[in-house]
Scaffold this motif. Structure first.
Motif, short mmCIF file in Angstrom:
data_model
loop_
_atom_site.label_atom_id
_atom_site.label_comp_id
_atom_site.label_asym_id
_atom_site.label_seq_id
_atom_site.Cartn_x
_atom_site.Cartn_y
_atom_site.Cartn_z
N SER A 19 0.90 -1.18 -0.18
CA SER A 19 0.24 -0.24 0.15
C SER A 19 0.52 0.88 -0.39
N VAL A 20 1.72 1.68 0.69
CA VAL A 20 2.74 1.99 1.01
C VAL A 20 3.41 2.72 -0.39
N ILE A 21 3.93 1.67 -1.11
CA ILE A 21 4.55 1.98 -2.69
C ILE A 21 3.62 2.55 -3.48
N GLU A 22 2.77 2.04 -3.29
CA GLU A 22 1.98 1.94 -4.48
C GLU A 22 1.48 3.98 -4.42
N ILE A 23 0.79 4.28 -3.14
CA ILE A 23 1.20 5.41 -2.73
C ILE A 23 1.84 6.34 -3.44
N ARG A 24 2.91 5.70 -3.03
CA ARG A 24 4.32 6.88 -2.85
C ARG A 24 4.64 7.04 -4.60
N ARG A 25 4.09 5.78 -5.42
CA ARG A 25 4.49 5.82 -6.99
C ARG A 25 3.42 6.87 -7.49
N ALA A 26 2.58 6.49 -7.02
CA ALA A 26 0.85 7.28 -7.42
C ALA A 26 1.45 8.85 -7.21
N ILE A 27 1.64 9.12 -6.23
CA ILE A 27 3.03 10.51 -6.01
C ILE A 27 3.31 10.83 -6.93
N HIS A 28 4.84 9.92 -6.89
CA HIS A 28 5.62 10.07 -7.80
C HIS A 28 5.58 10.59 -9.47
N ALA A 29 4.20 9.56 -9.93
CA ALA A 29 4.26 10.09 -11.04
C ALA A 29 3.01 11.75 -11.56
N HIS A 30 2.97 12.08 -9.95
CA HIS A 30 2.19 13.08 -11.00
C HIS A 30 2.50 14.47 -9.60
N PRO A 31 3.77 14.36 -9.81
CA PRO A 31 4.53 15.73 -8.77
C PRO A 31 3.84 17.25 -9.43
N GLU A 32 3.82 17.84 -8.04
CA GLU A 32 3.38 18.70 -8.40
C GLU A 32 4.21 20.22 -7.51
N LEU A 33 4.11 21.28 -7.81
CA LEU A 33 5.60 22.72 -7.60
C LEU A 33 4.49 23.31 -6.52
N PRO A 75 0.26 13.09 25.75
CA PRO A 75 0.99 14.77 25.27
C PRO A 75 0.60 14.49 23.29
N THR A 76 -0.02 15.98 23.27
CA THR A 76 0.21 16.49 21.20
C THR A 76 1.34 16.15 20.60
N THR A 77 1.26 15.20 19.62
CA THR A 77 2.93 14.50 18.65
C THR A 77 2.03 15.38 17.47
N LEU A 78 3.07 15.97 16.66
CA LEU A 78 2.84 16.17 15.82
C LEU A 78 3.79 16.00 14.27
N LEU A 79 3.12 14.89 13.63
CA LEU A 79 3.93 14.47 13.06
C LEU A 79 4.11 14.82 11.65
N ARG A 80 5.14 15.42 10.39
CA ARG A 80 4.98 16.07 9.55
C ARG A 80 5.98 15.53 8.05
N ALA A 81 4.71 15.42 6.84
CA ALA A 81 5.26 15.19 5.31
C ALA A 81 5.10 16.26 4.57
N ASP A 82 6.35 16.94 3.19
CA ASP A 82 6.63 17.95 3.00
C ASP A 82 5.73 17.06 1.47
N MET A 83 5.29 17.42 0.45
CA MET A 83 3.87 17.32 -0.15
C MET A 83 5.05 17.51 -2.02
N ASP A 84 5.84 18.85 -1.70
CA ASP A 84 5.65 19.86 -3.01
C ASP A 84 7.43 18.52 -4.10
N ALA A 85 7.22 18.54 -4.79
CA ALA A 85 8.18 18.14 -6.12
C ALA A 85 9.11 19.52 -6.36
N LEU A 86 10.03 19.31 -7.70
CA LEU A 86 11.12 20.29 -7.86
C LEU A 86 11.04 20.57 -9.70
N ALA A 87 11.58 21.69 -10.21
CA ALA A 87 10.97 21.89 -10.90
C ALA A 87 12.85 21.36 -12.25
N LEU A 88 12.45 19.95 -12.27
CA LEU A 88 13.89 18.25 -12.90
C LEU A 88 12.85 18.15 -13.16
#
Length: 394
Positions: A19-33, A75-88
């Motif tokens: 599941s995780v790899i499928e999500i990663r590949r879907a995002i990789h194929a459709h990058p956004e800036l 406690p409250t725990t914040l977990l962060r993931a960034d989403m954007d791609a690069l112009a390459l």
């Protein structure tokens, strides 16, 4: 108890690999800036909805914030993931390579999102054990647009979480290795733009013009020398000129030359010192040659990423329980790359953590920000489990 929980989470995270790899590949194929990432945002919202995680979207940017409430106080725990791609332009040859011309996930943010969504599934499965609550922060605009600051302005840390963590995949450390340190972890980042204005003319008569090109050439070297004589070597800084533009053809002296670059520092004091140095040296060199000069700092500037020593120590301890001491490294020195997670650490103590994803069998892996960057997906379950353990552990 914590070791048993860590091993259990690691096993469960491994079961989520497909599941995780499928999500990663879907995002990789459709990058956004940048800050507007509607495709990625929708994928995240749909996944969180399927997991039963309540989520809100950003008011002015494509952020997503999920909330998981535990069954016990804590406690409250914040977990962060960034989403954007690069112009390459991607040149990996992967079957799921970017379908968007000139845009690529070349810093691993696709993996970050996939790992945090995997962790959300683990946390929902262990919700009955969760003390406190978890904020899942999916952030656009890390690559220079200051998305973390924008999320803060929209109320991300009101009230402030008790602890905040982010994972970042790195291709130049062994796959599966987890690394961090207390104190300065990553450098500040500032961009400078220097515009030199002289007087154009014919290449055969430079005495009748005021050529900005040799002024620019002298200035590039002067900045490097001045830096080494102005900055304490034990509180380092790096300055790089990445772009020089001048002229239209070989036999014309142009009127304008521009120099664009970046400098990095590991303390606010040195950061200010280098900024002043750029202004002073540029002004002095231009004046000596009779040229006009304008210095500006146009980019969203990121402060130093400073890990809380206790937060980093906790992350290292939990990582050792998760993957064993041989796969965990306390870093001796910081790195000179920059991260806008630094803004969140100024509000809530915690740590940025690296996860090695060097592809197996490759002697010299392409680094982050390369259009040939490859990720060893076999390491991602470790990031999934670590995200979850950082929230579940006392």
């Amino acid at each position: 108890m914590a070791m048993t929980k860590g091993l259990q989470l690691l096993s469960e995270a491994k079961d989520l690999d497909a599941s995780v790899i499928e999500i990663r590949r879907a995002i990789h194929a459709h990058p956004e800036l940048g800050l507007d990432l509607p495709v990625t945002q929708k994928l995240i919202l749909d996944r969180l909805d399927a997991l039963g995680v309540p989520a809100t979207r950003g008011a002015t940017i494509s952020s997503v914030v999920g909330h998981i409430a535990g069954t016990q106080p804590g406690p409250t725990t914040l977990l962060r993931a960034d989403m954007d791609a690069l112009a390459l332009v991607e040149e990996t040859g992967l079957p799921f390579a970017s379908a968007v011309q000139g845009v690529m996930h070349a810093c691993g943010h696709d993996a970050h999102v996939a790992m945090l969504l995997g962790a959300a599934e683990l946390l929902m499965a262990h919700r009955h054990e969760l003390r406190g609550s978890v904020i899942l922060a999916f952030q656009p605009g890390e690559e220079g647009a200051g998305g973390a600051r924008r999320m803060l302005e929209e109320g991300l840390m009101q009230p402030s979480p008790d602890r905040s963590y982010a994972l970042h995949v790195i291709t130049n450390i062994p796959s599966g290795l987890i690394a961090t340190r207390g104190g300065p972890m990553m450098a500040s980042a500032d961009e400078f733009l220097i515009t030199l204005t002289g007087r154009g003319g014919h290449a055969s008569a430079p005495h009748e013009a005021r050529d900005p090109i040799p002024v620019a050439a002298e200035l590039v070297l002067a900045l490097q020398v001045a830096l080494t004589r102005s900055v304490n070597v034990f509180d380092p800084a790096v300055l790089t000129v990445g772009q020089i533009e001048a002229g239209t053809t070989f036999n014309i002296i142009p009127e304008v030359a521009t120099i664009r670059g970046t400098f990095r520092a590991l303390s606010e004091e040195t950061r200010v010192k280098v900024s002043d140095l750029v202004n002073r040296v540029a002004g002095g060199i231009a004046k000596a040659h009779g040229a006009e000069v304008d210095v500006s700092f146009p980019m969203e500037s990121y402060p130093v990423t400073v890990n809380d020593p206790e937060g980093a120590g906790r992350a290292l301890q939990l990582a050792r329980l998760l993957v064993g001491p041989d796969a965990v490294q306390e870093m001796v020195t910081p790195v000179m790359g920059a991260e806008d997670f630094s803004y969140l650490l100024q509000v809530s103590p915690g740590a940025m953590i690296f996860l090695g994803v060097a592809p197996p069998g490759v002697d010299d892996p392409a680094p982050n920000h390369s259009n040939r960057m490859l990720v060893d997906e076999a390491a991602l379950h470790r990031g999934v489990a670590l995200y979850a353990l950082l929230a579940l552990a006392d």
